[in-house]
Motif scaffolding. Structure first.
Motif, PDB file in Angstrom:
ATOM      1  N   GLU A  56      15.853   7.612 -13.250  1.00 19.12           N
ATOM      2  CA  GLU A  56      14.820   7.915 -12.260  1.00 19.12           C
ATOM      3  C   GLU A  56      13.858   6.735 -12.174  1.00 19.12           C
ATOM      4  O   GLU A  56      13.334   6.284 -13.191  1.00 19.12           O
ATOM      5  N   VAL A  57      13.629   6.234 -10.972  1.00 18.89           N
ATOM      6  CA  VAL A  57      12.734   5.102 -10.752  1.00 18.89           C
ATOM      7  C   VAL A  57      11.628   5.531  -9.794  1.00 18.89           C
ATOM      8  O   VAL A  57      11.916   6.052  -8.705  1.00 18.89           O
ATOM      9  N   THR A  58      10.390   5.304 -10.180  1.00 20.19           N
ATOM     10  CA  THR A  58       9.242   5.652  -9.350  1.00 20.19           C
ATOM     11  C   THR A  58       8.780   4.434  -8.566  1.00 20.19           C
ATOM     12  O   THR A  58       8.557   3.358  -9.137  1.00 20.19           O
ATOM     13  N   VAL A  59       8.646   4.588  -7.261  1.00 20.92           N
ATOM     14  CA  VAL A  59       8.130   3.519  -6.404  1.00 20.92           C
ATOM     15  C   VAL A  59       6.604   3.579  -6.443  1.00 20.92           C
ATOM     16  O   VAL A  59       6.027   4.661  -6.263  1.00 20.92           O
ATOM     17  N   PRO A  60       5.926   2.463  -6.695  1.00 20.21           N
ATOM     18  CA  PRO A  60       4.461   2.480  -6.817  1.00 20.21           C
ATOM     19  C   PRO A  60       3.777   3.125  -5.623  1.00 20.21           C
ATOM     20  O   PRO A  60       4.013   2.743  -4.470  1.00 20.21           O
ATOM     21  N   ALA A  61       2.924   4.104  -5.899  1.00 20.51           N
ATOM     22  CA  ALA A  61       2.217   4.810  -4.826  1.00 20.51           C
ATOM     23  C   ALA A  61       1.089   3.977  -4.243  1.00 20.51           C
ATOM     24  O   ALA A  61       0.682   4.190  -3.093  1.00 20.51           O
ATOM     25  N   ASP A  62       0.561   3.018  -5.022  1.00 14.91           N
ATOM     26  CA  ASP A  62      -0.535   2.207  -4.514  1.00 14.91           C
ATOM     27  C   ASP A  62      -0.054   1.160  -3.518  1.00 14.91           C
ATOM     28  O   ASP A  62      -0.855   0.570  -2.791  1.00 14.91           O
ATOM     29  N   HIS A  63       1.264   0.910  -3.485  1.00 16.86           N
ATOM     30  CA  HIS A  63       1.837  -0.011  -2.503  1.00 16.86           C
ATOM     31  C   HIS A  63       3.099   0.627  -1.922  1.00 16.86           C
ATOM     32  O   HIS A  63       4.224   0.230  -2.252  1.00 16.86           O
ATOM     33  N   PRO A  64       2.942   1.629  -1.070  1.00 16.14           N
ATOM     34  CA  PRO A  64       4.118   2.293  -0.493  1.00 16.14           C
ATOM     35  C   PRO A  64       4.935   1.335   0.365  1.00 16.14           C
ATOM     36  O   PRO A  64       4.405   0.420   0.989  1.00 16.14           O
ATOM     37  N   LEU A  65       6.247   1.570   0.384  1.00 14.53           N
ATOM     38  CA  LEU A  65       7.171   0.724   1.130  1.00 14.53           C
ATOM     39  C   LEU A  65       7.744   1.494   2.308  1.00 14.53           C
ATOM     40  O   LEU A  65       8.157   2.653   2.173  1.00 14.53           O
ATOM     41  N   ALA A  66       7.784   0.843   3.463  1.00  8.87           N
ATOM     42  CA  ALA A  66       8.295   1.497   4.667  1.00  8.87           C
ATOM     43  C   ALA A  66       9.800   1.684   4.599  1.00  8.87           C
ATOM     44  O   ALA A  66      10.346   2.624   5.168  1.00  8.87           O
ATOM     45  N   SER A  67      10.495   0.786   3.892  1.00  7.93           N
ATOM     46  CA  SER A  67      11.953   0.848   3.825  1.00  7.93           C
ATOM     47  C   SER A  67      12.405   0.804   2.370  1.00  7.93           C
ATOM     48  O   SER A  67      12.110  -0.161   1.655  1.00  7.93           O
ATOM     49  N   VAL A  68      13.115   1.844   1.936  1.00 10.12           N
ATOM     50  CA  VAL A  68      13.720   1.903   0.596  1.00 10.12           C
ATOM     51  C   VAL A  68      15.123   2.476   0.786  1.00 10.12           C
ATOM     52  O   VAL A  68      15.289   3.676   1.035  1.00 10.12           O
TER      53      VAL A  68
END
Length: 240
Positions: free
Chosen positions: A66-78
């Motif tokens: 499980e990998v968490t994408v940083p919430a303080d820098h959301p990404l439009a494309s993953v």
């Protein structure tokens, strides 16, 4: 054989070998943690990264990541790339502030990626697996992104790679994968290994060589024309 009966000259190689083995024993597990490859990407761009997951256990296989994408820098494309034998699921969450991408405002973004192994696709002892993901647009106001990861073994053990880098540069016990962000190269900038003065010298040399070639070319044309005239005059004399 009793080491005490060995001659002094033979004890040294054995002691050195034992010390080297001890270093490898303690250095191996410390380096075998979840990382992101490559470790750098340009700010404001798009990149394909991969989470490298080694198996640290001799009696268990890794079955989930499980990998968490940083919430303080959301990404439009993953966009995860399919990995044979593994199911992948992305989790989206509402954003506190809409994210603008290519003229559109997005209210949601991917905040977690989960890979789950099928029966025969687990990461066995002594092996590793990579999980590629296309991400973007990377933030322009950050120097790094920390992707906290959780590794689960089929014996029930869970390892949390969630500790952020320390300010003093020391590596934590369970470091999280870190993607360093570097400033984008400016357009029209000179190559790093070609200084401006050297480039100017090369340009001047090229101009000088071009001028010389033109002069020699012009001289060759004049010589050729003179040869033609001489040949015509010689022919007329023979006829007379």
């Amino acid at each position: 054989m009793n080491p005490s009966r060995l001659r002094p000259g033979r004890r040294l190689p054995l002691l050195a070998g034992a010390a080297a083995g001890t270093v490898l024993l303690f250095a191996g597990p410390a380096a075998a943690h979840v990382t992101v490859q490559p470790g750098e990407a340009q700010q404001g761009g798009y990149s394909t990264i991969a989470f490298k997951v080694p198996n640290e256990r001799d009696n268990a296989s890794t079955e989930k990541l499980e990998v968490t994408v940083p919430a303080d820098h959301p990404l439009a494309s993953v966009m995860p790339q399919p990995v044979p034998g593994w199911d992948v699921e992305t989790t989206t969450s509402k954003l506190d502030e809409p994210l603008e991408s290519h003229g559109k405002k997005l209210d949601e973004a991917v905040t977690k990626i989960t890979w789950t192994a099928k029966k025969d696709a687990k990461i066995a002892p002594g092996t590793f697996q990579q999980f590629p993901v296309s991400v973007g647009q990377l933030p322009q106001d950050a120097e790094q992104m920390v992707f906290k990861a959780i590794q689960t073994y089929d014996n029930g053990e869970v390892v949390r790679w969630i500790e952020e880098p320390k300010k003093d540069g020391a590596e934590p016990e369970n470091p999280a994968p870190v993607l360093k962000l570097t400033p984008a190269a400016e357009e029209g900038a000179a190559a790093p290994d070609a200084p401006a003065d050297e480039t100017e010298d090369q340009a001047a040399s090229a101009d000088g060589a071009d001028t010389t070639a033109r002069v020699l070319g012009g001289a060759g044309i004049l010589v050729g024309a003179a040869g033609v005239v001489f040949g015509v005059l010689a022919g007329r004399r023979r006829s007379a």
